[in-house]
Design an enzyme around this catalytic site. Structure first.
Site, PDB file in Angstrom:
ATOM      1  N   THR A 116     -24.797  17.928 -28.295  1.00  0.00           N
ATOM      2  CA  THR A 116     -25.503  18.370 -29.946  1.00  0.00           C
ATOM      3  C   THR A 116     -25.830  16.824 -30.539  1.00  0.00           C
ATOM      4  OG1 THR A 116     -24.727  20.211 -29.608  1.00  0.00           O
ATOM      5  CG2 THR A 116     -25.247  19.524 -32.041  1.00  0.00           C
ATOM      6  N   ARG A 144     -28.592  33.151 -25.608  1.00  0.00           N
ATOM      7  CA  ARG A 144     -27.520  33.080 -26.916  1.00  0.00           C
ATOM      8  C   ARG A 144     -28.411  31.928 -27.302  1.00  0.00           C
ATOM      9  NH1 ARG A 144     -25.469  28.320 -28.830  1.00  0.00           N
ATOM     10  NH2 ARG A 144     -23.460  28.864 -29.633  1.00  0.00           N
ATOM     11  N   GLY A 146     -27.577  29.219 -31.088  1.00  0.00           N
ATOM     12  CA  GLY A 146     -26.923  28.936 -31.761  1.00  0.00           C
ATOM     13  C   GLY A 146     -27.378  28.083 -33.047  1.00  0.00           C
ATOM     14  N   ASP A 147     -25.867  27.612 -33.694  1.00  0.00           N
ATOM     15  CA  ASP A 147     -26.722  27.674 -35.012  1.00  0.00           C
ATOM     16  C   ASP A 147     -27.855  25.745 -34.874  1.00  0.00           C
ATOM     17  OD1 ASP A 147     -24.360  26.129 -33.997  1.00  0.00           O
ATOM     18  OD2 ASP A 147     -24.936  24.649 -35.041  1.00  0.00           O
ATOM     19  N   THR A 166     -21.902  20.788 -36.450  1.00  0.00           N
ATOM     20  CA  THR A 166     -21.474  20.683 -34.977  1.00  0.00           C
ATOM     21  C   THR A 166     -20.040  20.769 -34.312  1.00  0.00           C
ATOM     22  OG1 THR A 166     -21.283  20.095 -32.532  1.00  0.00           O
ATOM     23  CG2 THR A 166     -20.211  18.610 -34.866  1.00  0.00           C
TER      24      THR A 166
HETATM   25  N1  ASP Z   1     -23.364  24.408 -31.990  1.00  0.00           N
HETATM   26  C1  ASP Z   1     -23.679  23.385 -30.835  1.00  0.00           C
HETATM   27  C2  ASP Z   1     -24.308  25.190 -30.412  1.00  0.00           C
HETATM   28  O1  ASP Z   1     -23.192  26.533 -30.635  1.00  0.00           O
HETATM   29  C3  ASP Z   1     -22.909  23.337 -29.970  1.00  0.00           C
HETATM   30  C4  ASP Z   1     -22.837  21.619 -30.512  1.00  0.00           C
HETATM   31  O2  ASP Z   1     -22.805  21.234 -31.461  1.00  0.00           O
HETATM   32  O3  ASP Z   1     -22.224  21.468 -29.653  1.00  0.00           O
HETATM   33  O4  ASP Z   1     -25.035  25.825 -30.182  1.00  0.00           O
END
Ligand code: ASP
Length: 247
Positions: A116, A144, A146-147, A166
Site C-alpha cells: 500500500t 474482497r 478494501g478501503d 493504511t
Molecule cells: N488498507 C489496505 C487494505 O485493507 C491494506 C494496507 O494498507 O496495507 O486493503
C-alpha cells in the site's frame, strides 16, 4: 490491486478495483477521474477501460514475487490475514521453507509492509490532493475490496485537507477515516494534527491503521495506532524526513 485518487478543490475523484494486469493502478484511477463519466470502475470493466486507453498492461506473473509467495504461504499456514507490522497469532510456531517465519528479506515480519502506498500533497495555493494504491491484505478472500479505492474511507481530499490511510481496510471503512479527518476540521474547527489525533483515538479500533494528511495551510500530519507506519515527507525547499515508529 486497487487504487483511488481525489482532487480536493474540484472534488473530482477516480477509483479502480479488481485489477490483475494493470501495471500502475493509480494512473488508471486518474484516467477514470479525467477521462470517464464515472468515479469508480472495477474488475473486467476497469481492465477493458485500461485497454481502451492504451494503458500499460503486463502479464499477471509480473506481480508475483518470491517474497510475496513466501508471505502468502506463511499466512495460509497460520490461517490468518496479514496487514502491516503485525506478527499474526500462531505465526511464531508455524513451519515454513521460506527463511525463518520471523524474518523475510532480512527484516523481521513485524516490520514487513505490504504494497500500500499513499500520497498526499498540497501546492503553494493550498490545493490538496490525495491518492492511495494497494494490493490489499495478504491472504484476503477473492473479491474482497478494501478501503484504498473507497473515497471517504482510504482516500479523501477537500478544501481543507488531503488524507490517505493504511492498515486493516475493514476498520478504516467502518470509521470512514479519511473523510472523518476532513469532517472534524470542518465541523469541529480542529487543526490538522488535532483532527488526525481525534480520529485515530475516537473513530478507529485499536491497533488497526494509520494515515497521512496535509492541510491547505501546508501543514503535514500523521497518526497511527498500529505498531509502526512507514512514511516520508518532502517540501519544495529541500526538507526531507522519513519515519517508521512513533514520533
Ligand atoms: N488498507 C489496505 C487494505 O485493507 C491494506 C494496507 O494498507 O496495507 O486493503
Amino acid at each position: 490491486m486497487e487504487a483511488s485518487i481525489m482532487d480536493g478543490p474540484q472534488r473530482r475523484c477516480g477509483a479502480v478495483s479488481g485489477l490483475t494486469t494493470v501495471k500502475n493502478p493509480i494512473s488508471l484511477a486518474r484516467l477514470v477521474m479525467d477521462k470517464s463519466p464515472h468515479s469508480y470502475l472495477a474488475f473486467s470493466g476497469a481492465e477493458d477501460f485500461a485497454r481502451q486507453q492504451v494503458f500499460e498492461l503486463v502479464e499477471n506473473e509480473y506481480f508475483i514475487t518470491e517474497e510475496n509467495v513466501g508471505m502468502l504461504k506463511l499466512a495460509k499456514e497460520a490461517n490468518t490475514i496479514l496487514f502491516d507490522y503485525r506478527i499474526p497469532l500462531g505465526m511464531e510456531s508455524c513451519s515454513s521453507g521460506v527463511e525463518s517465519p520471523l524474518h523475510m528479506n532480512g527484516l523481521p515480519i513485524s516490520v514487513y509492509a505490504p504494497e500500500t502506498v499513499g500520497c498526499v500533497v498540497v501546492d503553494n495555493q493550498g490545493r490538496c490532493a490525495a491518492a492511495t494504491s494497494t494490493g490489499g491484505l495478504m491472504n484476503k478472500m477473492t473479491g474482497r475490496i478494501g478501503d484504498s479505492p473507497l473515497i471517504g474511507a482510504g482516500t479523501y481530499a477537500g478544501d481543507l485537507c488531503g488524507v490517505s490511510c493504511t492498515g486493516e481496510g475493514e476498520a478504516i471503512i467502518r470509521g470512514t477515516l479519511a473523510r472523518e479527518v476532513a469532517a472534524v476540521m470542518e465541523y469541529k474547527g480542529l487543526g490538522l494534527q488535532e483532527a488526525v489525533d481525534f480520529v485515530i483515538k475516537e473513530r478507529l479500533d485499536d491497533g488497526k491503521a494509520g494515515l497521512i494528511a496535509v492541510s491547505n495551510k501546508g501543514e503535514v500530519a500523521c497518526g497511527f495506532n498500529c505498531t509502526g507506519m512507514f512514511r516520508g515527507c518532502a517540501t519544495e525547499d529541500g526538507f526531507m524526513e522519513v519515519g517508521i515508529w512513533e514520533q
